[in-house]
Design a protein around this motif. Structure first.
Motif, PDB file in Angstrom:
ATOM      1  N   GLY A 192      39.582  51.302  42.795  1.00 21.88           N
ATOM      2  CA  GLY A 192      39.545  49.938  43.307  1.00 21.88           C
ATOM      3  C   GLY A 192      38.901  48.934  42.376  1.00 21.88           C
ATOM      4  O   GLY A 192      37.957  49.238  41.643  1.00 21.88           O
ATOM      5  N   SER A 193      39.429  47.703  42.385  1.00 25.28           N
ATOM      6  CA  SER A 193      38.855  46.572  41.662  1.00 25.28           C
ATOM      7  C   SER A 193      39.214  45.302  42.413  1.00 25.28           C
ATOM      8  O   SER A 193      40.145  45.281  43.218  1.00 25.28           O
ATOM      9  CB  SER A 193      39.404  46.496  40.231  1.00 25.28           C
ATOM     10  OG  SER A 193      40.701  45.933  40.211  1.00 25.28           O
ATOM     11  N   GLU A 194      38.466  44.231  42.138  1.00 23.70           N
ATOM     12  CA  GLU A 194      38.760  42.949  42.776  1.00 23.70           C
ATOM     13  C   GLU A 194      39.857  42.195  42.035  1.00 23.70           C
ATOM     14  O   GLU A 194      40.390  41.216  42.552  1.00 23.70           O
ATOM     15  CB  GLU A 194      37.485  42.102  42.837  1.00 23.70           C
ATOM     16  CG  GLU A 194      36.396  42.701  43.723  1.00 23.70           C
ATOM     17  CD  GLU A 194      35.153  41.842  43.777  1.00 23.70           C
ATOM     18  OE1 GLU A 194      35.125  40.811  43.070  1.00 23.70           O
ATOM     19  OE2 GLU A 194      34.220  42.187  44.525  1.00 23.70           O
ATOM     20  N   GLU A 195      40.213  42.646  40.834  1.00 27.53           N
ATOM     21  CA  GLU A 195      41.211  41.940  40.036  1.00 27.53           C
ATOM     22  C   GLU A 195      42.634  42.253  40.478  1.00 27.53           C
ATOM     23  O   GLU A 195      43.518  41.411  40.388  1.00 27.53           O
ATOM     24  CB  GLU A 195      41.044  42.295  38.549  1.00 27.53           C
ATOM     25  CG  GLU A 195      39.785  41.719  37.934  1.00 27.53           C
ATOM     26  CD  GLU A 195      39.667  42.046  36.460  1.00 27.53           C
ATOM     27  OE1 GLU A 195      39.011  41.289  35.752  1.00 27.53           O
ATOM     28  OE2 GLU A 195      40.215  43.081  36.025  1.00 27.53           O
ATOM     29  N   VAL A 196      42.867  43.486  40.915  1.00 28.17           N
ATOM     30  CA  VAL A 196      44.204  43.911  41.334  1.00 28.17           C
ATOM     31  C   VAL A 196      44.082  44.567  42.705  1.00 28.17           C
ATOM     32  O   VAL A 196      43.322  45.523  42.871  1.00 28.17           O
ATOM     33  CB  VAL A 196      44.818  44.910  40.322  1.00 28.17           C
ATOM     34  CG1 VAL A 196      46.157  45.415  40.836  1.00 28.17           C
ATOM     35  CG2 VAL A 196      45.007  44.240  38.962  1.00 28.17           C
ATOM     36  N   THR A 197      44.823  44.044  43.674  1.00 27.25           N
ATOM     37  CA  THR A 197      44.750  44.593  45.032  1.00 27.25           C
ATOM     38  C   THR A 197      46.054  45.261  45.475  1.00 27.25           C
ATOM     39  O   THR A 197      46.084  45.882  46.536  1.00 27.25           O
ATOM     40  CB  THR A 197      44.402  43.483  46.036  1.00 27.25           C
ATOM     41  OG1 THR A 197      45.417  42.458  45.986  1.00 27.25           O
ATOM     42  CG2 THR A 197      43.042  42.869  45.717  1.00 27.25           C
ATOM     43  N   GLU A 198      47.105  45.142  44.667  1.00 26.07           N
ATOM     44  CA  GLU A 198      48.396  45.696  45.074  1.00 26.07           C
ATOM     45  C   GLU A 198      48.331  47.200  45.310  1.00 26.07           C
ATOM     46  O   GLU A 198      48.962  47.727  46.225  1.00 26.07           O
ATOM     47  CB  GLU A 198      49.471  45.383  44.015  1.00 26.07           C
ATOM     48  CG  GLU A 198      49.963  43.952  44.031  1.00 26.07           C
ATOM     49  CD  GLU A 198      49.111  43.030  43.187  1.00 26.07           C
ATOM     50  OE1 GLU A 198      49.566  41.919  42.888  1.00 26.07           O
ATOM     51  OE2 GLU A 198      47.974  43.421  42.818  1.00 26.07           O
ATOM     52  N   LEU A 199      47.561  47.918  44.478  1.00 28.52           N
ATOM     53  CA  LEU A 199      47.503  49.372  44.628  1.00 28.52           C
ATOM     54  C   LEU A 199      46.710  49.779  45.856  1.00 28.52           C
ATOM     55  O   LEU A 199      47.083  50.728  46.548  1.00 28.52           O
ATOM     56  CB  LEU A 199      46.900  50.016  43.377  1.00 28.52           C
ATOM     57  CG  LEU A 199      47.906  50.375  42.272  1.00 28.52           C
ATOM     58  CD1 LEU A 199      48.403  49.120  41.578  1.00 28.52           C
ATOM     59  CD2 LEU A 199      47.291  51.330  41.270  1.00 28.52           C
ATOM     60  N   SER A 200      45.609  49.067  46.120  1.00 26.34           N
ATOM     61  CA  SER A 200      44.781  49.459  47.263  1.00 26.34           C
ATOM     62  C   SER A 200      45.544  49.341  48.574  1.00 26.34           C
ATOM     63  O   SER A 200      45.292  50.092  49.519  1.00 26.34           O
ATOM     64  CB  SER A 200      43.504  48.616  47.306  1.00 26.34           C
ATOM     65  OG  SER A 200      43.797  47.250  47.498  1.00 26.34           O
ATOM     66  N   LYS A 201      46.503  48.415  48.634  1.00 27.72           N
ATOM     67  CA  LYS A 201      47.296  48.254  49.840  1.00 27.72           C
ATOM     68  C   LYS A 201      48.237  49.433  50.071  1.00 27.72           C
ATOM     69  O   LYS A 201      48.643  49.690  51.205  1.00 27.72           O
ATOM     70  CB  LYS A 201      48.109  46.958  49.767  1.00 27.72           C
ATOM     71  CG  LYS A 201      47.268  45.693  49.714  1.00 27.72           C
ATOM     72  CD  LYS A 201      48.132  44.473  49.479  1.00 27.72           C
ATOM     73  CE  LYS A 201      47.304  43.210  49.333  1.00 27.72           C
ATOM     74  NZ  LYS A 201      48.145  42.024  49.009  1.00 27.72           N
ATOM     75  N   ARG A 202      48.591  50.144  49.005  1.00 26.96           N
ATOM     76  CA  ARG A 202      49.554  51.246  49.109  1.00 26.96           C
ATOM     77  C   ARG A 202      48.909  52.630  49.013  1.00 26.96           C
ATOM     78  O   ARG A 202      49.561  53.633  49.292  1.00 26.96           O
ATOM     79  CB  ARG A 202      50.594  51.110  48.007  1.00 26.96           C
ATOM     80  CG  ARG A 202      51.489  49.898  48.165  1.00 26.96           C
ATOM     81  CD  ARG A 202      52.526  49.798  47.066  1.00 26.96           C
ATOM     82  NE  ARG A 202      53.338  50.989  46.941  1.00 26.96           N
ATOM     83  CZ  ARG A 202      54.286  51.152  46.025  1.00 26.96           C
ATOM     84  NH1 ARG A 202      54.526  50.173  45.181  1.00 26.96           N
ATOM     85  NH2 ARG A 202      54.980  52.262  45.967  1.00 26.96           N
ATOM     86  N   ALA A 203      47.642  52.661  48.612  1.00 25.91           N
ATOM     87  CA  ALA A 203      46.991  53.943  48.353  1.00 25.91           C
ATOM     88  C   ALA A 203      46.638  54.680  49.646  1.00 25.91           C
ATOM     89  O   ALA A 203      46.413  54.076  50.691  1.00 25.91           O
ATOM     90  CB  ALA A 203      45.737  53.726  47.521  1.00 25.91           C
ATOM     91  N   ASP A 204      46.566  56.003  49.539  1.00 22.40           N
ATOM     92  CA  ASP A 204      46.068  56.834  50.633  1.00 22.40           C
ATOM     93  C   ASP A 204      44.546  56.879  50.632  1.00 22.40           C
ATOM     94  O   ASP A 204      43.914  57.012  51.677  1.00 22.40           O
ATOM     95  CB  ASP A 204      46.605  58.262  50.498  1.00 22.40           C
ATOM     96  CG  ASP A 204      48.115  58.314  50.399  1.00 22.40           C
ATOM     97  OD1 ASP A 204      48.785  57.730  51.280  1.00 22.40           O
ATOM     98  OD2 ASP A 204      48.621  58.932  49.443  1.00 22.40           O
ATOM     99  N   VAL A 205      43.970  56.801  49.438  1.00 22.36           N
ATOM    100  CA  VAL A 205      42.522  56.829  49.256  1.00 22.36           C
ATOM    101  C   VAL A 205      42.144  55.752  48.243  1.00 22.36           C
ATOM    102  O   VAL A 205      42.754  55.666  47.172  1.00 22.36           O
ATOM    103  CB  VAL A 205      42.035  58.208  48.744  1.00 22.36           C
ATOM    104  CG1 VAL A 205      40.553  58.161  48.371  1.00 22.36           C
ATOM    105  CG2 VAL A 205      42.286  59.294  49.774  1.00 22.36           C
TER     106      VAL A 205
END
Length: 274
Positions: A241-254
């Motif tokens: 996780g990072s505050e710069e990119v949120t696209e992955l956190s929306k799709r991640a399982d963890v």
């Protein structure tokens, strides 16, 4: 040792369960910058998290393979990660330049194709194009060229201003632009982390897969894991996780807290994999 997190989705829980049930048939695949190594202003000073190498050496003998999939040249990732000639890392491969290059721990050798001619043309034109842009910095990756804006007074504004002219430059020379965290990479088409991951899963005959990443360039690998899951191969998607990119956190399982969180997750998997 911290407990393993519970994945937020059913496919993620199934993926983690499959990895733990038969670790010797599992592939653990990881991005480098932002996932194993903290993001730094100067990419040449990036190094793997201090605990990454011990975590990988604990995990690698228990799984089918560990693959580091990166946009960097393979030998650079090996050097910055400290992966060469480390006991316990015989199951490690580094797929550099989005899979166009490959380094195997067993041989210590890099295999790579000839460079795309468009890269040389872009390399020659970029200094003139960036002459009036303060703070933009060119990183020559051999098979690709990246323009970083993190050092600029207005990193996001400079990134946005450069995106169109760099896309035009890439298109004229048969390349594509891969955007990332304050970086625009001009590289040949046809390879991405999803292609690299899918091909290595097939080569390995892996029965389950974990992929961890942090940036937009990791989205094709996420899509590859989604496709593998739909075809019956369990998988786990992890976001550093990072505050710069949120696209992955929306799709991640963890979602974990950057490279330190990735390291802790690898340690926990190694401990429970037996």
């Amino acid at each position: 040792m911290e407990p393993l997190p519970t994945p937020a989705t059913r496919p993620g829980r199934d993926g983690l369960a499959a990895i733990l049930a038969r670790p010797a048939r599992a592939l653990v695949a990881l991005d480098f910058d932002g996932t194993l190594a903290p993001i730094v202003p100067d990419p040449e000073k990036a190094r793997a998290h201090p605990d990454a190498l011990p975590a990988l050496t604990a995990l690698a003998p228990k799984v089918a393979a560990v693959a580091v999939i990166t946009g960097r040249p393979a030998d650079v990732a090996v050097r910055y990660g400290g992966f060469a000639a480390v006991p316990g890392l015989e199951h490690l491969v580094v797929l550099g330049h989005y899979g166009a290059e490959r380094w195997d721990a067993v041989t210590g050798e890099v295999t790579a194709p000839d460079p795309h001619p468009g890269v040389a043309a872009v390399r020659a034109e970029l200094p003139g194009l960036l002459e009036s842009t303060q703070g933009a910095w060119i990183e020559d990756k051999g098979h690709a060229v990246a323009v970083h804006t993190r050092r600029a007074a207005d990193p996001q504004g400079t990134f946005d201003a450069l995106r169109e002219p760099l896309t035009d430059l890439a298109t004229r020379n048969g390349l594509i632009v891969e955007p990332g965290r304050m970086v625009l990479e001009l590289r040949p088409p046809g390879m991405d982390k999803g292609v690299a991951l899918s091909e290595y899963v097939r080569e390995l005959g892996a029965e389950s897969v974990l992929y961890a990443g942090d940036d937009l360039g990791d989205l094709p690998a996420y899509a590859a894991v989604d496709k593998l899951r739909s075809d019956g191969t369990p998988g786990l998607l992890v976001c550093s996780g990072s505050e710069e990119v949120t696209e992955l956190s929306k799709r991640a399982d963890v979602v974990v807290d950057g490279p330190e969180g990735v390291v802790r997750l690898l340690q926990a998997i190694a401990a429970q994999a037996g």
